[in-house]
Design a protein around this motif. Structure first.
Motif, PDB file in Angstrom:
ATOM      1  N   ILE A 144       0.835  -1.202   0.000  1.00 17.66           N
ATOM      2  CA  ILE A 144       0.000   0.000   0.000  1.00 17.66           C
ATOM      3  C   ILE A 144       0.873   1.257   0.000  1.00 17.66           C
ATOM      4  O   ILE A 144       0.572   2.238  -0.695  1.00 17.66           O
ATOM      5  CB  ILE A 144      -0.941  -0.017   1.221  1.00 17.66           C
ATOM      6  N   GLN A 145       1.968   1.233   0.763  1.00 19.82           N
ATOM      7  CA  GLN A 145       2.897   2.367   0.739  1.00 19.82           C
ATOM      8  C   GLN A 145       3.445   2.589  -0.661  1.00 19.82           C
ATOM      9  O   GLN A 145       3.568   3.727  -1.122  1.00 19.82           O
ATOM     10  CB  GLN A 145       4.067   2.100   1.682  1.00 19.82           C
ATOM     11  N   ALA A 193      -4.383   3.397  -3.925  1.00 19.71           N
ATOM     12  CA  ALA A 193      -3.880   2.513  -2.879  1.00 19.71           C
ATOM     13  C   ALA A 193      -5.016   1.970  -2.023  1.00 19.71           C
ATOM     14  O   ALA A 193      -5.098   0.753  -1.776  1.00 19.71           O
ATOM     15  CB  ALA A 193      -2.863   3.259  -2.013  1.00 19.71           C
ATOM     16  N   PHE A 194      -5.895   2.845  -1.573  1.00 20.47           N
ATOM     17  CA  PHE A 194      -6.980   2.398  -0.704  1.00 20.47           C
ATOM     18  C   PHE A 194      -8.025   1.589  -1.469  1.00 20.47           C
ATOM     19  O   PHE A 194      -8.643   0.680  -0.901  1.00 20.47           O
ATOM     20  CB  PHE A 194      -7.618   3.584   0.009  1.00 20.47           C
ATOM     21  N   ASN A 195      -8.238   1.905  -2.755  1.00 21.74           N
ATOM     22  CA  ASN A 195      -9.157   1.087  -3.541  1.00 21.74           C
ATOM     23  C   ASN A 195      -8.662  -0.349  -3.639  1.00 21.74           C
ATOM     24  O   ASN A 195      -9.447  -1.299  -3.526  1.00 21.74           O
ATOM     25  CB  ASN A 195      -9.335   1.682  -4.947  1.00 21.74           C
ATOM     26  N   PHE A 225      -8.982  -5.908  -1.864  1.00 23.12           N
ATOM     27  CA  PHE A 225      -8.270  -7.046  -1.275  1.00 23.12           C
ATOM     28  C   PHE A 225      -9.019  -7.589  -0.070  1.00 23.12           C
ATOM     29  O   PHE A 225      -9.296  -8.791   0.023  1.00 23.12           O
ATOM     30  CB  PHE A 225      -6.856  -6.597  -0.880  1.00 23.12           C
ATOM     31  N   LEU A 226      -9.379  -6.713   0.865  1.00 20.93           N
ATOM     32  CA  LEU A 226     -10.051  -7.151   2.088  1.00 20.93           C
ATOM     33  C   LEU A 226     -11.424  -7.746   1.797  1.00 20.93           C
ATOM     34  O   LEU A 226     -11.802  -8.786   2.350  1.00 20.93           O
ATOM     35  CB  LEU A 226     -10.179  -5.982   3.062  1.00 20.93           C
ATOM     36  N   MET A 227     -12.179  -7.103   0.913  1.00 19.88           N
ATOM     37  CA  MET A 227     -13.538  -7.565   0.641  1.00 19.88           C
ATOM     38  C   MET A 227     -13.561  -8.868  -0.152  1.00 19.88           C
ATOM     39  O   MET A 227     -14.546  -9.611  -0.100  1.00 19.88           O
ATOM     40  CB  MET A 227     -14.340  -6.484  -0.075  1.00 19.88           C
ATOM     41  N   GLY A 269      -8.380   0.506   5.915  1.00 14.51           N
ATOM     42  CA  GLY A 269      -9.052  -0.061   4.747  1.00 14.51           C
ATOM     43  C   GLY A 269     -10.427  -0.604   5.080  1.00 14.51           C
ATOM     44  O   GLY A 269     -11.373  -0.451   4.300  1.00 14.51           O
ATOM     45  N   SER A 270     -10.564  -1.233   6.241  1.00 13.40           N
ATOM     46  CA  SER A 270     -11.865  -1.770   6.653  1.00 13.40           C
ATOM     47  C   SER A 270     -12.874  -0.656   6.873  1.00 13.40           C
ATOM     48  O   SER A 270     -14.058  -0.804   6.539  1.00 13.40           O
ATOM     49  CB  SER A 270     -11.704  -2.596   7.934  1.00 13.40           C
TER      50      SER A 270
END
Length: 485
Positions: free
Chosen positions: A75-76, A209-211, A216-218, A244-245
């Motif tokens: 992400i960085q 990055a956050f998208n 990824f998480l979902m 992110g969550s």
């Protein structure tokens, strides 16, 4: 850098490398494959091989995700991408500098991405500095951890402090204690800086990055209500997953209860969130978008206050941590921040709450029909590896390893030592584990697609005696699309 793939019915890992624009070929005389024709294969061939396999594994009865520092680094990397590399900020263990004179330790090869603060510290003016470094290197070499990281230094320094206290060497004890406090302050500040570089990144890069983080998480959290909750474990101290969550609307269930100053509770693990569907009374169902969450090594916003472990209201990427530690009644400073191993002298206190967290880890993994996916985790922690090995003694469990590289060879060494290849899938290398490639091509769709699920059920019911391709052709001929008979 080679890529390593082992999924489905592969008897051994396949090593491959790029040969053109999204074209790849097997190297080192790899095993014969039937899922592509010719000398090379495409990204679509890889997707057809990987995505259905991961989709089926992600719907196991029990699914866990173990995240290492590789996720924060990924992400960085996206957030800090810049056309003007001279302005890229690079973070080392204890200080911040610009790209004017980076060192190998500051910047990974071919990347302007800040590190995660886990590098070796400078022990100038530390009592017994030579002995500390020798002990760290010796212990790290035994566990194939290179020259050791900052956790190894904390562990050795804590052991040395206990020894100095036992023999009554007050002068060296006090000097080393002050040095350790400085090291701890530098480390926690560095973690906060890493968060800040993501939060203050260029708006376009930050959004990208956050998208990717949300997708990824979902992809993991999108499970039907008949399945057990996803359980996310991480060894990271930062709050990238929490951020992110929050953006994804994913509610994380951890052991902390409360709003103003949440407190760690050992008795609250089984709390969950349900809803009552319209017209159906007395049959609550799982609320979607909920996952369990455990930070195995602590967090920069956990503090020991009296006999309790509390979570402070530290903003993501806060410039300074100390002001948030000065809340009335909290009575803590930076030495009370709960990172592993903790600064406490009392060994029993240091094991709490970590002993509870690792019990959760073992309980989540070591049960039938369980799948564990690791991302960015290098298998350098023996206490974690031991639980994973125990999990794989259950024949119905499966381990999926996703990693950008295996520079130290620990992943493949662990794969060989476990000796259960049929229960392990490998996705190693930049082609497979780059987070953008992963979310765009290989991970399941990050949503609960009930239409697809229902269509598959109808295909099975109506055309179960036919091949999948024949069934799909027949479905395409149905007037008006998919209908319920």
């Amino acid at each position: 850098m080679n890529n390593i793939l082992k999924v489905r019915d592969d008897h051994e890992p396949i090593y491959f490398e790029p040969v053109g624009d999204q074209k790849y070929k097997v190297i080192n005389g790899g095993p014969f494959q039937t899922w592509f024709s010719g000398e090379s294969f495409s990204i679509n061939d890889l997707r057809g091989r990987i995505e259905p396999w991961l989709t089926s594994l992600f719907q196991s009865e029990h699914l866990s995700l173990l995240v290492g520092s590789g996720l924060s680094t990924a992400i960085q990397h996206i957030a800090q991408r810049s056309t003007d590399a001279s302005n890229t900020i690079v973070v080392s263990t204890e200080y911040v500098k610009t790209k004017e004179s980076p060192t190998e330790q500051d910047t990974p090869t071919g990347s302007d991405t800040p590190l995660n603060g886990m590098g070796a510290p400078d022990l100038v003016n530390y009592p017994y500095s030579d002995q500390i470094q020798a002990a760290v290197k010796s212990g790290a070499n035994k566990n194939n951890r290179g020259d050791g990281n900052i956790e190894d230094y904390f562990r050795v320094i804590n052991d040395l402090l206990r020894g100095l206290e036992i023999i009554g060497d007050t002068r060296n004890f006090e000097a080393l204690q002050k040095c350790k406090e400085t090291l701890l302050n530098n480390f926690t500040s560095n973690i906060s800086k890493i968060e800040r570089y993501i939060a203050e990144a260029d708006e376009k890069n930050k959004t990208t990055a956050f998208n990717n983080l949300v997708m990824f998480l979902m992809s993991f959290a999108s499970r039907t209500g008949t399945r057990d909750r996803l359980h996310i474990f991480t060894t990271n101290y930062d709050r990238v997953i929490e951020a992110g969550s929050e953006l994804a609307g994913l509610h994380l269930l951890d052991r902390f209860i409360g709003n103003l100053s949440p407190i760690f509770r050992s008795s609250r693990l089984d709390i969950d969130m349900h809803y009552n569907p319209p017209g159906i009374r007395g049959e609550p169902r799982y609320l979607e978008g909920v996952a369990r969450f455990t930070k195995l090594h602590g967090s920069i916003d956990w503090v020991k206050s009296g006999n309790d472990i509390r979570k402070i209201g530290l903003p993501f990427g806060a410039m300074f941590i100390d002001p948030y530690l000065q809340a009335p009644g909290l009575g803590v400073d930076s030495t009370n921040i709960m990172i592993y191993p903790n600064a406490s002298k009392d060994r029993e206190t240091a094991e709490y709450p970590y002993v509870e967290l690792f019990r959760d880890f073992a309980a989540a993994l070591c049960r039938p029909n369980s799948t564990l996916v690791t991302y960015g985790f290098s298998f350098g922690d023996d206490h974690i590896n031991r639980i994973i090995r125990d999990m794989l003694t259950i024949p119905s469990t499966h381990l999926v390893i996703i990693a950008y590289n295996d520079n130290l060879g620990r992943i493949m060494k662990t794969y060989q030592e476990i000796g259960r290849p049929s229960q392990i899938s490998l996705l190693i290398g930049p082609v497979l584990a780059n987070i953008e490639m992963l979310t765009n091509h290989f991970l399941p769709k990050p949503s609960i697609d009930r239409a697809t699920i229902r269509m598959n059920e109808l295909l099975k019911q109506r055309y179960s005696a036919k091949t999948p391709s024949d069934a799909q052709k027949n479905m395409d001929n149905v007037d008006g699309g998919v209908t319920e008979g």
